[in-house]
Design a protein around this motif. Sequence first.
Motif, mmCIF file in Angstrom:
data_model
loop_
_atom_site.group_PDB
_atom_site.id
_atom_site.type_symbol
_atom_site.label_atom_id
_atom_site.label_comp_id
_atom_site.label_asym_id
_atom_site.label_seq_id
_atom_site.Cartn_x
_atom_site.Cartn_y
_atom_site.Cartn_z
ATOM 1 N N SER A 38 0.867 -1.179 0.000
ATOM 2 C CA SER A 38 0.000 0.000 0.000
ATOM 3 C C SER A 38 0.900 1.223 0.000
ATOM 4 C CB SER A 38 -0.943 -0.006 1.203
ATOM 5 O OG SER A 38 -0.208 -0.007 2.408
ATOM 6 N N PRO A 39 0.401 2.360 -0.481
ATOM 7 C CA PRO A 39 1.263 3.541 -0.558
ATOM 8 C C PRO A 39 1.819 3.955 0.801
ATOM 9 C CG PRO A 39 -0.752 3.868 -1.831
ATOM 10 C CD PRO A 39 -0.943 2.613 -1.040
ATOM 11 N N LEU A 40 3.010 4.539 0.782
ATOM 12 C CA LEU A 40 3.560 5.176 1.963
ATOM 13 C C LEU A 40 2.779 6.463 2.205
ATOM 14 C CD1 LEU A 40 5.866 5.462 4.122
ATOM 15 C CD2 LEU A 40 7.097 6.781 2.392
ATOM 16 N N ILE A 41 2.240 6.645 3.422
ATOM 17 C CA ILE A 41 1.412 7.810 3.732
ATOM 18 C C ILE A 41 2.203 8.742 4.638
ATOM 19 C CG2 ILE A 41 -0.762 8.640 4.688
ATOM 20 C CD1 ILE A 41 -1.052 6.912 2.199
ATOM 21 N N VAL A 90 9.458 7.928 -7.757
ATOM 22 C CA VAL A 90 8.263 7.817 -6.921
ATOM 23 C C VAL A 90 7.166 8.698 -7.499
ATOM 24 C CG1 VAL A 90 9.581 7.322 -4.836
ATOM 25 C CG2 VAL A 90 9.009 9.672 -5.371
ATOM 26 N N ASN A 91 5.938 8.252 -7.325
ATOM 27 C CA ASN A 91 4.761 9.033 -7.685
ATOM 28 C C ASN A 91 4.087 9.513 -6.413
ATOM 29 O OD1 ASN A 91 4.947 8.523 -10.555
ATOM 30 N ND2 ASN A 91 4.258 6.431 -10.092
ATOM 31 N N THR A 92 3.674 10.775 -6.398
ATOM 32 C CA THR A 92 3.050 11.346 -5.210
ATOM 33 C C THR A 92 1.656 11.854 -5.562
ATOM 34 O OG1 THR A 92 4.054 13.502 -5.654
ATOM 35 C CG2 THR A 92 5.255 12.006 -4.181
ATOM 36 N N ARG A 93 0.785 11.879 -4.542
ATOM 37 C CA ARG A 93 -0.585 12.363 -4.740
ATOM 38 C C ARG A 93 -1.136 12.849 -3.411
ATOM 39 N NH1 ARG A 93 -6.113 10.102 -5.319
ATOM 40 N NH2 ARG A 93 -5.364 8.190 -4.326
ATOM 41 N N THR A 94 -1.850 13.977 -3.423
ATOM 42 C CA THR A 94 -2.490 14.473 -2.204
ATOM 43 C C THR A 94 -3.727 13.645 -1.907
ATOM 44 O OG1 THR A 94 -3.792 16.106 -3.438
ATOM 45 C CG2 THR A 94 -1.644 16.825 -2.592
ATOM 46 N N LEU A 95 -4.028 13.510 -0.598
ATOM 47 C CA LEU A 95 -5.173 12.711 -0.173
ATOM 48 C C LEU A 95 -6.269 13.548 0.482
ATOM 49 C CD1 LEU A 95 -3.372 9.580 1.302
ATOM 50 C CD2 LEU A 95 -4.443 9.837 -0.939
ATOM 51 N N GLY A 96 -5.987 14.787 0.810
ATOM 52 C CA GLY A 96 -6.999 15.645 1.423
ATOM 53 C C GLY A 96 -7.726 16.470 0.381
ATOM 54 N N GLY A 125 -3.535 17.432 5.171
ATOM 55 C CA GLY A 125 -2.102 17.489 4.871
ATOM 56 C C GLY A 125 -1.485 16.160 4.513
ATOM 57 N N ASN A 126 -2.301 15.162 4.164
ATOM 58 C CA ASN A 126 -1.765 13.831 3.856
ATOM 59 C C ASN A 126 -1.429 13.689 2.372
ATOM 60 O OD1 ASN A 126 -2.458 13.461 6.487
ATOM 61 N ND2 ASN A 126 -3.807 11.709 6.144
ATOM 62 N N ILE A 127 -0.355 12.954 2.090
ATOM 63 C CA ILE A 127 -0.023 12.589 0.714
ATOM 64 C C ILE A 127 0.337 11.109 0.684
ATOM 65 C CG2 ILE A 127 0.869 14.907 0.238
ATOM 66 C CD1 ILE A 127 3.710 13.610 0.190
ATOM 67 N N GLU A 128 0.239 10.487 -0.486
ATOM 68 C CA GLU A 128 0.699 9.123 -0.659
ATOM 69 C C GLU A 128 1.913 9.120 -1.576
ATOM 70 O OE1 GLU A 128 -2.458 6.864 -2.464
ATOM 71 O OE2 GLU A 128 -1.839 7.411 -4.487
ATOM 72 N N VAL A 129 2.820 8.179 -1.317
ATOM 73 C CA VAL A 129 4.040 8.022 -2.098
ATOM 74 C C VAL A 129 4.087 6.584 -2.595
ATOM 75 C CG1 VAL A 129 6.548 8.165 -2.093
ATOM 76 C CG2 VAL A 129 5.214 9.755 -0.686
#
Length: 625
Positions: free
Chosen positions: A142-145, A178-184, A210-214
Amino acid sequence: MKLLFRYLQNLPTKSLKSGLMVLMFAAPQVAGIGFNQENKVLAQTQLSCPAGTIPATFNWTPSNNLADFLRQSLNAEGVGVRFEFTESTSGVIDTEESRILNSVYGGLPAPNLFFNIGPQKTPAPGGATLNITFSQPVTLASPLILMDIDRNGERDLGFIYQDRVTVTAFNNGSPVSVNTRTLGSPSTVRLTGNLAEGINENSFPDRSDGNIEVVPSGAVSQIRILYEPGQEYGTPTQDESIGVAKITICAPAGSIGDTVYNDTNSNSTQDNAEVGIGNVPVTLVGAGSDGQFGTGDDFTRTTTTDSNGKYSFTELPGGNYRVTVNTPPSGFTPTQVPNNPVTLTPGQKIDTVDFGFNQRQVGSIGDFVFSDRNRNGVADNGEVGIPNVTLILRNSSNQEIARTTTNSNGIYGFPGIPLGEYTVEAIRPGNNFNPTTRTTLPANLTQNNPNTDTIDFGFQSTGVGAEDSPNIRLLKRITGASRNGQTVTGVNFNTFTSDPNSNNDDSLNDAQRQLIRGVPNLSTPLTSGDEAEYTIYFITEGGENLQNIRFCDLIPQGTTFTNNSLTVNGAGNGGDNGRYLSPLTPVDNFSNICPANNTNGAVLVNLGVLPGGNVGFVRFRVTIN
């Protein structure tokens, strides 16, 4: 009043203070977490593990500071991980604030890693790097949060800070994108490639703004998180913090299997000419992460043998398993059954779990010897087996024909027994155990019922405070009442009385009941000037010490503490004789134990280190106003 265990922890917006597991006496309270309905949480990217691997999580536990966390040895299905913190200059990381939180953070349940830079609420003089290094290259399940990446806002009047986080990954030294994406939604984060910067006002711990996934593009052996104070909105004037959620990887999976075969010579071994039996259902029961059968995390799988009698259970985590053929092939009886439980180490492939059957009329007898904690004569969920108990099988002439001992989980069995009438006797495990079932039970094997696997024996430990795991039990009683210096009549304070509104005293044994007196409630009303005596008994259970136990009891409203009436009996090493604090007096370092303001006075006691099997009490008197 009810006795409660509480875990209390103050949770400010950006800077968190360490909590403490404590014991307390308190009026019932309900705590909750509020969620703003305008905060939308975006779904995480769904990842899948490659064939031959399974999701496995590094389960860190709450810590008081960074050093406590770094002492934890973390392992997920045989894969180790090391967390290393470095600083660009001395004094960047606040090693007391940085720790594993036992509370919601970034809207995610506990426990989470809290990473704080800037000691003692001061701005960080530079950046800090967290290197997460795995013992072998892994794929994330699962993504790193990363959590709580933001900046100062209206609630931070006069203070400036901005979180600036850069994430890189490597596989044995080679960079991995790495791919990043905001979660909020809305988000407090601006993403530029692998750089995340706080651009909106700071969030609350129960929100995901303020959460993101990596998500690394491939397998990694190391993830590097560079945390720096941003300068975009001015020079920082306070400390800063972000969070990291638990990490789940794809770890090597194990398997259990082999053959169900026709044991024509009944020698419990598959010889060269003995063929497999097809279409036989095989059941596997996993004991789950707690390693104990009969608890809520057990899981079951079934499969069927192929035309050659082969079967296999794949993608298994390490742990304890029972493998059974619950429905033998028609007309067959078992000659070989595996020794259960089967212990599988992470990633291990076990292909020796055979089942032999033939058409000879034999059967089996066995099941379970268990620690009957509630003395009801039934093996309930959570009641564990007793190892190394001797069992004797006798025939109808009372002749001993076999004996065996229970395994580490209390399981025993007598396989390959000819049909007939038998008895099984369980020998008492020791002087500290009393039977809760009959110690000799009948077991009759017939053509219609050749296998009897329900012969259970229960025993309960007779030692005071004896239990299977460390625990402390509290019971509060009224042990005296007086009016004008005379004992109130009509109440027997000198015997044990069970509390009908609590099950905390239901499983006390006779020895424990003899130590506890008093009544849970008074049927005779007290009036102004009367005195009541309260006694809170504590019983420690298990074979381990309970560390730094502290106690708080608020004086009931409508009463006044009677001076010089406080007595403490049975405190451990480092304990004290207790003290009374008058109303509105600060409760000092007991503030995270007492559940409310000290409006009517409080009794505080440090019970110190309590050994298992200890019995004591805290006693005081109050006067009715």
